[in-house]
Design a protein around this motif. Structure first.
Motif, PDB file in Angstrom:
ATOM      1  N   MET A   1       0.870  -1.028   0.073  1.00  0.00           N
ATOM      2  CA  MET A   1      -0.078   0.061  -0.184  1.00  0.00           C
ATOM      3  C   MET A   1       0.692   1.278  -0.025  1.00  0.00           C
ATOM      4  SD  MET A   1      -2.708  -1.199   2.931  1.00  0.00           S
ATOM      5  CE  MET A   1      -1.484  -1.682   4.088  1.00  0.00           C
ATOM      6  N   THR A   2       0.363   2.214  -0.757  1.00  0.00           N
ATOM      7  CA  THR A   2       1.213   3.446  -0.503  1.00  0.00           C
ATOM      8  C   THR A   2       0.078   4.700   0.074  1.00  0.00           C
ATOM      9  OG1 THR A   2       2.200   3.116  -2.485  1.00  0.00           O
ATOM     10  CG2 THR A   2       2.073   5.362  -1.856  1.00  0.00           C
ATOM     11  N   VAL A   3       0.355   5.439   1.118  1.00  0.00           N
ATOM     12  CA  VAL A   3      -0.477   6.382   1.760  1.00  0.00           C
ATOM     13  C   VAL A   3       0.509   7.727   1.863  1.00  0.00           C
ATOM     14  CG1 VAL A   3      -1.439   6.928   3.851  1.00  0.00           C
ATOM     15  CG2 VAL A   3      -1.384   4.553   3.387  1.00  0.00           C
ATOM     16  N   PRO A   4      -0.427   8.626   1.422  1.00  0.00           N
ATOM     17  CA  PRO A   4       0.285  10.068   1.389  1.00  0.00           C
ATOM     18  C   PRO A   4       0.685  10.540   2.656  1.00  0.00           C
ATOM     19  CG  PRO A   4      -2.090  10.009   0.300  1.00  0.00           C
ATOM     20  CD  PRO A   4      -1.721   8.862   0.642  1.00  0.00           C
ATOM     21  N   PRO A   5       1.515  11.370   2.740  1.00  0.00           N
ATOM     22  CA  PRO A   5       2.409  12.025   1.510  1.00  0.00           C
ATOM     23  C   PRO A   5       3.471  10.857   0.922  1.00  0.00           C
ATOM     24  CG  PRO A   5       3.341  12.461   3.652  1.00  0.00           C
ATOM     25  CD  PRO A   5       2.267  11.700   4.049  1.00  0.00           C
ATOM     26  N   GLY A   6       3.882   9.838   1.598  1.00  0.00           N
ATOM     27  CA  GLY A   6       4.847   8.793   0.945  1.00  0.00           C
ATOM     28  C   GLY A   6       5.424   7.737   1.562  1.00  0.00           C
ATOM     29  N   HIS A   7       4.047   7.177   2.450  1.00  0.00           N
ATOM     30  CA  HIS A   7       4.455   5.953   3.212  1.00  0.00           C
ATOM     31  C   HIS A   7       4.003   4.726   2.427  1.00  0.00           C
ATOM     32  CE1 HIS A   7       4.614   8.539   6.949  1.00  0.00           C
ATOM     33  NE2 HIS A   7       3.637   9.383   6.358  1.00  0.00           N
ATOM     34  N   GLU A   8       5.119   3.788   2.398  1.00  0.00           N
ATOM     35  CA  GLU A   8       5.103   2.539   1.781  1.00  0.00           C
ATOM     36  C   GLU A   8       4.772   1.525   2.965  1.00  0.00           C
ATOM     37  OE1 GLU A   8       7.792   2.054  -0.941  1.00  0.00           O
ATOM     38  OE2 GLU A   8       7.158   3.654  -2.413  1.00  0.00           O
ATOM     39  N   LEU A   9       3.698   0.647   2.737  1.00  0.00           N
ATOM     40  CA  LEU A   9       3.167  -0.315   3.689  1.00  0.00           C
ATOM     41  C   LEU A   9       3.122  -1.628   3.092  1.00  0.00           C
ATOM     42  CD1 LEU A   9       0.540   1.525   5.969  1.00  0.00           C
ATOM     43  CD2 LEU A   9       2.965   1.718   6.289  1.00  0.00           C
TER      44      LEU A   9
ATOM     45  N   ALA B   1      -2.328  -5.755   7.653  1.00  0.00           N
ATOM     46  CA  ALA B   1      -2.433  -4.441   7.073  1.00  0.00           C
ATOM     47  C   ALA B   1      -3.437  -3.532   7.727  1.00  0.00           C
ATOM     48  CB  ALA B   1      -3.086  -4.730   5.653  1.00  0.00           C
ATOM     49  N   VAL B   2      -4.528  -3.652   8.138  1.00  0.00           N
ATOM     50  CA  VAL B   2      -5.291  -3.105   9.067  1.00  0.00           C
ATOM     51  C   VAL B   2      -4.463  -2.210  10.476  1.00  0.00           C
ATOM     52  CG1 VAL B   2      -7.206  -2.755  10.700  1.00  0.00           C
ATOM     53  CG2 VAL B   2      -7.406  -3.889   8.588  1.00  0.00           C
ATOM     54  N   ARG B   3      -3.771  -3.179  11.017  1.00  0.00           N
ATOM     55  CA  ARG B   3      -2.753  -2.659  12.144  1.00  0.00           C
ATOM     56  C   ARG B   3      -2.015  -1.799  11.828  1.00  0.00           C
ATOM     57  NH1 ARG B   3      -3.152  -8.252  13.635  1.00  0.00           N
ATOM     58  NH2 ARG B   3      -0.998  -8.598  12.477  1.00  0.00           N
ATOM     59  N   GLN B   4      -1.433  -1.755  10.535  1.00  0.00           N
ATOM     60  CA  GLN B   4      -0.222  -1.039  10.210  1.00  0.00           C
ATOM     61  C   GLN B   4      -1.127   0.322   9.808  1.00  0.00           C
ATOM     62  OE1 GLN B   4       2.559  -2.130   7.214  1.00  0.00           O
ATOM     63  NE2 GLN B   4       2.406  -4.389   8.064  1.00  0.00           N
ATOM     64  N   LEU B   5      -2.031   0.372   9.027  1.00  0.00           N
ATOM     65  CA  LEU B   5      -2.983   1.658   8.673  1.00  0.00           C
ATOM     66  C   LEU B   5      -3.487   2.470  10.004  1.00  0.00           C
ATOM     67  CD1 LEU B   5      -5.098   0.522   5.603  1.00  0.00           C
ATOM     68  CD2 LEU B   5      -3.058   2.171   5.634  1.00  0.00           C
TER      69      LEU B   5
END
Length: 209
Positions: free
Chosen positions: A62-70, A96-100
């Motif tokens: 997953m990619t989450v703004p501004p530039g996080h890659e999980l 994935a839910v825990r990381q988000l």
């Protein structure tokens, strides 16, 4: 999501049941974080007959703004012999839910700290009062007129305010614009600002009451 999720199946056939489960889990990811930029799910069968562990592996990028890659991955070891694919998928999405959630909490804490940093304490004079309605306005030393509510006045001192009373307050952005909070009287209630000692509050030259 800004970009529709990509789902890849390797060395196994996609079934309607598995596809429905994956989309159900994707929807839960979006409930946790509704601004995911991209999401790629790889579902693969890496062994036909492993001696131990699961033959399946599920990886979520997953990619989450501004530039996080999980990255969340599930390939259960030999704790469970041959767990079904559905269980491996659920494990990967739970990770994935825990990381988000963790990232979302960190971002919210950063935003709150940023708001606090932008909040400034200032000195002002009461210029308008509406006792029956329970609000009024103060004018800061730079000439800005700011709304305040009686609940923002410390020590229940709203009734002691008069036009010209000097106060200290924090100016913050509310739903309808700037507003004063933590309003505290800094001169004698009801005293004119011009009579206040200079080391407490001194109106600037050209102050218009």
């Amino acid at each position: 999501m800004k970009v529709p999720p990509e789902i890849t199946y390797r060395n196994l056939e996609k079934t309607d049941a598995i596809d429905a489960l994956v989309h159900e889990k994707i929807a839960k990811l979006e409930q946790v974080c509704n601004y995911i930029s991209s999401c790629h799910i790889a579902i693969e069968k890496i062994h036909d007959r492993p001696r131990a562990g699961s033959p399946y592996r599920v990886r979520i990028d997953m990619t989450v703004p501004p530039g996080h890659e999980l990255v969340a991955e599930s390939n259960p070891p030999d704790v469970n012999q041959y767990p079904p694919l559905e269980s491996v998928i659920r494990d990967a999405f739970n990770a994935a839910v825990r990381q988000l959630k963790k990232l979302s909490e960190q971002q919210h804490e950063y935003d709150r700290a940023k708001v606090q940093d932008n909040t400034q304490q200032t000195t002002a004079l009461v210029t308008k009062l509406f006792p029956e309605e329970g609000y009024g306005f103060v004018r800061t030393l730079d000439g800005q007129e700011i709304y305040f509510h009686r609940n923002s006045v410390l020590h229940d001192d709203f009734e002691r305010l008069e036009i010209g009373t000097g106060v200290s307050c924090f100016v913050e952005l509310g739903e309808e614009g700037p507003q004063a909070s933590t309003v505290k009287i800094v001169d004698k209630p009801g005293a004119r600002a011009g009579k206040v000692e200079q080391n407490i509050i001194e109106p600037p030259l050209g102050w218009n009451e």
